[in-house]
Design a protein around this motif. Sequence first.
Motif, PDB file in Angstrom:
ATOM      1  N   ASN A 149      -7.649   7.648  -5.714  1.00 31.25           N
ATOM      2  CA  ASN A 149      -8.069   6.621  -4.759  1.00 31.25           C
ATOM      3  C   ASN A 149      -7.114   5.436  -4.830  1.00 31.25           C
ATOM      4  N   GLY A 150      -6.754   4.915  -3.662  1.00 31.20           N
ATOM      5  CA  GLY A 150      -5.869   3.753  -3.626  1.00 31.20           C
ATOM      6  C   GLY A 150      -4.408   4.105  -3.787  1.00 31.20           C
ATOM      7  N   GLY A 175      -2.505   5.320  -1.487  1.00 29.67           N
ATOM      8  CA  GLY A 175      -1.777   5.062  -0.239  1.00 29.67           C
ATOM      9  C   GLY A 175      -1.807   6.215   0.748  1.00 29.67           C
ATOM     10  N   THR A 213      -3.596   5.184   4.106  1.00 27.82           N
ATOM     11  CA  THR A 213      -2.721   4.246   4.811  1.00 27.82           C
ATOM     12  C   THR A 213      -1.575   5.002   5.484  1.00 27.82           C
ATOM     13  N   ARG A 269      -9.870   5.337 -11.543  1.00 28.99           N
ATOM     14  CA  ARG A 269      -9.378   4.389 -10.545  1.00 28.99           C
ATOM     15  C   ARG A 269     -10.558   3.674  -9.904  1.00 28.99           C
ATOM     16  N   GLU A 270     -10.379   2.467  -9.581  1.00 31.79           N
ATOM     17  CA  GLU A 270     -11.326   1.617  -8.838  1.00 31.79           C
ATOM     18  C   GLU A 270     -12.582   1.292  -9.626  1.00 31.79           C
ATOM     19  N   ALA A 290       0.833  -1.217   0.000  1.00 30.85           N
ATOM     20  CA  ALA A 290       0.000   0.000   0.000  1.00 30.85           C
ATOM     21  C   ALA A 290       0.859   1.254   0.000  1.00 30.85           C
ATOM     22  N   ASP A 342       1.024   8.149  -5.902  1.00 33.61           N
ATOM     23  CA  ASP A 342       0.288   7.181  -6.704  1.00 33.61           C
ATOM     24  C   ASP A 342       0.968   5.828  -6.560  1.00 33.61           C
ATOM     25  N   HIS A 343       0.183   4.764  -6.515  1.00 32.25           N
ATOM     26  CA  HIS A 343       0.696   3.406  -6.346  1.00 32.25           C
ATOM     27  C   HIS A 343       1.682   3.302  -5.187  1.00 32.25           C
TER      28      HIS A 343
END
Lengths: 304, 261
Positions: free
Chosen positions: A41-42, A44, A47, A303-304, A21, A211-212
């Motif tokens: 989104n996603g 990280g 997190t 994304r997603e 993450a 990102d990523h």
Amino acid sequence: MVIISVIVAEDLVKTFGEFVAVDGISFMVEEGEVFGFLGPNGAGKTTAMKMIQCVSPKTSGKLEVFGMDVNTHQSEIKRFLGIVPQETNLDPDFSVYENMMVYSRYFDIGRTDARKVTDELLDFVQLDEKKNVNIEQLSGGMKRRLILARALINSPRLLILDEPTVGLDPQARHLIWDKLRSLRDKNVTIVLTTHYLDEAAQLCNKLVIMDHGRILEEGSPQEIVKNNIGTDIVEVENGPEVKVCLDDMTADYEIIGDIVQVYTDDPQQVTSHLLRECMLGKITARTATLEDVFLKLTGRKLRE
Amino acid sequence: MVNYLQIPVLSRRVMKVWLRNWDVFLKTYKVNFLPPFLEPLLYLFALGFGLGTFIADIQGVSYARFIAPALIAISIMNSSFFECTFSSYVRMYYQKTYDAIISTPLNIDEVIAGELLWGATRSLINTIIMLPVIAAFGLIELPVSLLIIPFSFLGGLLFASVAMCFTAISPNITALNYPAFLFVTPMFLFSGTFFPLSVLPQQVQYFALTVLPLTHVVMFVRSLTLGTPTVHLLFNLAWIVVVTTLFFVLSVNLMKKRLIN
């Protein structure tokens, strides 16, 4: 006197099973800064924020808040934090006032002090008239304001906000911005994530685009725009001749559907070249924004 | 690898979680006081004095006197079991109360421990309300039965800890009906509650004594209400203490696994 950075992250990693993450990020947040995490989104962001909040332990690397390790000094760190989560987690079993009082207890704040601070904070977020109202009767904007007030009950030195203004009307957003600026002026360090790039540009003096699980770019909003795009964008309607013309003048450009965006520090020169040499019509020039950089760096794919 | 028997890290902050639930309880006290008051009356009338007229006596006591301690034991079980399954699940999942609390200096171990102590407290409160109602019918020996009051906290903690394990592994709130029907209802019927364990086949008796916590709670409470405490009490008590400790620690670790990642 030694100045300790509020947050120091070096090679910070967080994995969930096979999934990485957060993939080795490093950054620093100094006292009094408003630091933003941007990213799709996603990416990280949340997190990373959860690790700073000491509710999700780091997998490896270094992460220190106020000079203390997040995996070993959770209680000590959390004492100085104010958290505004993405989801509303006010206590529906209590009224506005009771929410503040019950929360104050978790920080060992005495009743007399808690009453005083609660009155001040409800006044600060303009909820003093809703004191005895039950949580369910509050509007979305009021709930966000109450969460902000609740996060300030312990006079935090570091305020962490995950999407603080999501779903709010412009009035409520501006009110929250206003409150965050006045906290910044009181030297409270602020870390936030947001999808509203105008919000980031307005509030943050330093930000990272992720990102990523990696940091793609870091700096002040102005620096980031300047380094990646230049000051301006010239937009031209796409056509076969446009590409030739732009390649001729070795411009930095991107084709987005039927529009071509030219990134430049000298919009006048680009515009007049396109008008005179290439005989192109429908040209607009505008100031480059953070949103342009964001899309350039993270791509336009959903994304997603 | 998660160590399911890791010793929880606790401080006196546990009480702040307990206090939060106590505050909510006081806000709705009228609803909370009614069930423990009415329940024994309903059961006593229906079973003790209704069904009981067809039963001469069990082990030398009237049927009403035989089931009175079972009603107390069942109340100890239900109060904390349902508090730490459905109510805790609502606080954890729907209200995000645990998330809000772990954003403060409290850790998840303390939150769960506070919930367990609160579940035990529900059993204690209900016992305090229920005992005088049953005593009013002259069905329990006093003052020795007053020992049930402190015991109800321990018994409550036992069922709270087991309940919290189910809460921790339930994929959704509906799934909590499984332990309610497959664990609590059999205990309600087969733990020496409404008829003596001795009428059951030997194997079933062993099963009840080994894995049904209510069996030990009923035995303990009954020996007090009949005023016949024996050395067996210590065996029941030891079983309860060991199992409570085990599930207390296990529930904290299961919850930690579910909520912290």
